[in-house]
Write a protein that holds these residues in place. Structure first.
Motif, short mmCIF file in Angstrom:
data_model
loop_
_atom_site.label_atom_id
_atom_site.label_comp_id
_atom_site.label_asym_id
_atom_site.label_seq_id
_atom_site.Cartn_x
_atom_site.Cartn_y
_atom_site.Cartn_z
N PRO A 6 -22.00 -8.10 -1.51
CA PRO A 6 -23.03 -8.93 -0.91
C PRO A 6 -23.49 -10.04 -1.86
CG PRO A 6 -23.95 -6.84 -1.59
CD PRO A 6 -22.47 -6.77 -1.82
N LEU A 7 -23.94 -11.13 -1.30
CA LEU A 7 -24.47 -12.21 -2.10
C LEU A 7 -25.75 -11.75 -2.79
CD1 LEU A 7 -24.01 -15.07 0.48
CD2 LEU A 7 -22.62 -14.64 -1.53
N PRO A 8 -26.07 -12.33 -3.96
CA PRO A 8 -27.29 -11.90 -4.66
C PRO A 8 -28.55 -12.12 -3.82
CG PRO A 8 -25.89 -13.16 -6.13
CD PRO A 8 -25.27 -13.24 -4.76
N ALA A 9 -28.60 -13.18 -3.03
CA ALA A 9 -29.79 -13.44 -2.21
C ALA A 9 -29.94 -12.38 -1.13
CB ALA A 9 -29.70 -14.83 -1.59
N VAL A 10 -28.83 -11.96 -0.53
CA VAL A 10 -28.89 -10.92 0.50
C VAL A 10 -29.30 -9.60 -0.11
CG1 VAL A 10 -27.50 -9.62 2.15
CG2 VAL A 10 -27.20 -12.08 1.95
N GLY A 13 -32.98 -9.67 -0.88
CA GLY A 13 -33.75 -9.53 0.35
C GLY A 13 -33.77 -8.10 0.84
N ARG A 14 -32.65 -7.42 0.69
CA ARG A 14 -32.56 -6.01 1.08
C ARG A 14 -33.51 -5.17 0.23
NH1 ARG A 14 -26.77 -4.23 0.32
NH2 ARG A 14 -26.52 -5.79 1.93
N VAL A 15 -33.51 -5.40 -1.06
CA VAL A 15 -34.37 -4.64 -1.97
C VAL A 15 -35.84 -4.96 -1.70
CG1 VAL A 15 -35.02 -4.35 -4.38
CG2 VAL A 15 -32.62 -4.39 -3.75
N ALA A 16 -36.16 -6.24 -1.49
CA ALA A 16 -37.54 -6.63 -1.21
C ALA A 16 -38.03 -6.03 0.10
CB ALA A 16 -37.67 -8.15 -1.19
N TRP A 17 -37.17 -6.01 1.13
CA TRP A 17 -37.53 -5.42 2.42
C TRP A 17 -37.88 -3.95 2.25
CZ3 TRP A 17 -38.13 -7.03 7.48
CH2 TRP A 17 -38.16 -6.04 8.43
N GLN A 18 -37.01 -3.21 1.59
CA GLN A 18 -37.23 -1.77 1.45
C GLN A 18 -38.43 -1.46 0.56
OE1 GLN A 18 -33.21 -0.65 0.26
NE2 GLN A 18 -33.01 0.46 2.19
N LEU A 19 -38.60 -2.24 -0.51
CA LEU A 19 -39.73 -2.00 -1.40
C LEU A 19 -41.05 -2.30 -0.70
CD1 LEU A 19 -40.68 -1.25 -4.23
CD2 LEU A 19 -40.50 -3.65 -4.84
N ALA A 20 -41.13 -3.44 -0.02
CA ALA A 20 -42.37 -3.78 0.68
C ALA A 20 -42.68 -2.76 1.76
CB ALA A 20 -42.25 -5.18 1.29
N ILE A 73 -40.66 -13.10 6.40
CA ILE A 73 -39.83 -14.14 5.78
C ILE A 73 -38.40 -13.64 5.62
CG2 ILE A 73 -39.46 -15.43 3.64
CD1 ILE A 73 -42.56 -15.55 3.41
N ILE A 74 -38.24 -12.41 5.20
CA ILE A 74 -36.90 -11.83 5.06
C ILE A 74 -36.23 -11.72 6.42
CG2 ILE A 74 -35.65 -9.75 4.39
CD1 ILE A 74 -37.88 -9.35 2.24
N CYS A 75 -36.97 -11.31 7.43
CA CYS A 75 -36.42 -11.20 8.78
C CYS A 75 -36.01 -12.58 9.30
CB CYS A 75 -37.47 -10.56 9.69
SG CYS A 75 -36.86 -10.00 11.27
N ASP A 136 -30.61 -7.31 7.60
CA ASP A 136 -29.29 -7.71 7.13
C ASP A 136 -28.19 -6.79 7.67
OD1 ASP A 136 -30.18 -5.57 5.57
OD2 ASP A 136 -28.90 -6.14 3.90
N GLU A 137 -28.56 -5.65 8.21
CA GLU A 137 -27.57 -4.75 8.77
C GLU A 137 -27.07 -5.20 10.14
OE1 GLU A 137 -29.47 -0.96 8.82
OE2 GLU A 137 -29.00 -0.56 6.72
N THR A 138 -27.90 -5.98 10.84
CA THR A 138 -27.52 -6.44 12.17
C THR A 138 -27.51 -7.96 12.26
OG1 THR A 138 -29.82 -6.28 12.88
CG2 THR A 138 -28.39 -4.38 13.33
N ALA A 139 -27.48 -8.63 11.13
CA ALA A 139 -27.55 -10.09 11.12
C ALA A 139 -26.27 -10.68 11.69
CB ALA A 139 -27.81 -10.63 9.73
N ARG A 140 -26.45 -11.58 12.61
CA ARG A 140 -25.39 -12.40 13.22
C ARG A 140 -24.16 -11.64 13.41
NH1 ARG A 140 -27.27 -17.29 9.57
NH2 ARG A 140 -29.30 -17.34 10.40
#
Length: 140
Positions: A6-10, A13-20, A73-75, A136-140
């Motif tokens: 995965p890209l570093p930005a993705v 975002g995954r880590v920030a989503w789960q942490l928040a 924002i992540i969504c 990110d699991e169901t993105a596009r």
């Protein structure tokens, strides 16, 4: 970089989503369903437990709103402009509305039943959000 990495930005975002999500949902549930009942069972005066709850619930609701904004924002970055049509976007909107209702009911109107209802709505909206997959699991 390989195609499967995965890209570093993705990844961030995954880590920030789960942490928040872990912090605000866990904090809200821990406060209302574990800490305050434990303080009552421990033998603290009921008025003292009510005062602790009245002090902590607006803080937790404010923290939940900040984390829900971050998750929004992540969504948005994962799903694009249709993020609000997704279940996660709608639940995040409900979290923001219930946090605002809790703060308004508690501080301006002194309506403790509406404040409690909106806090419980925030808690259960968090539970629904936990049961959803990451954006990110169901993105596009």
């Amino acid at each position: 970089m390989t195609a499967s990495a995965p890209l570093p930005a993705v990844r961030s975002g995954r880590v920030a989503w789960q942490l928040a999500q872990t912090l605000w949902v866990g904090g809200a549930w821990m406060l209302h369903f574990v800490l305050l009942p434990a303080l009552e069972r421990f033998g603290l005066a009921p008025f003292l437990v009510e005062e602790i709850g009245a002090f902590m619930r607006p803080l937790v609701a404010s923290f939940a709103a900040i984390c829900a904004l971050l998750q929004g924002i992540i969504c948005w970055s994962a799903l694009g402009s249709g993020w609000w049509r997704d279940t996660r976007g709608q639940v995040l909107g409900l979290v923001l509305a219930s946090a605002a209702a809790h703060l308004a009911a508690g501080w301006w109107f002194q309506a403790e039943y509406w404040a409690m209802f909106s806090f419980l709505l925030l808690c259960f909206a968090g539970l629904v959000l936990v049961l959803q997959p990451r954006p990110d699991e169901t993105a596009r």
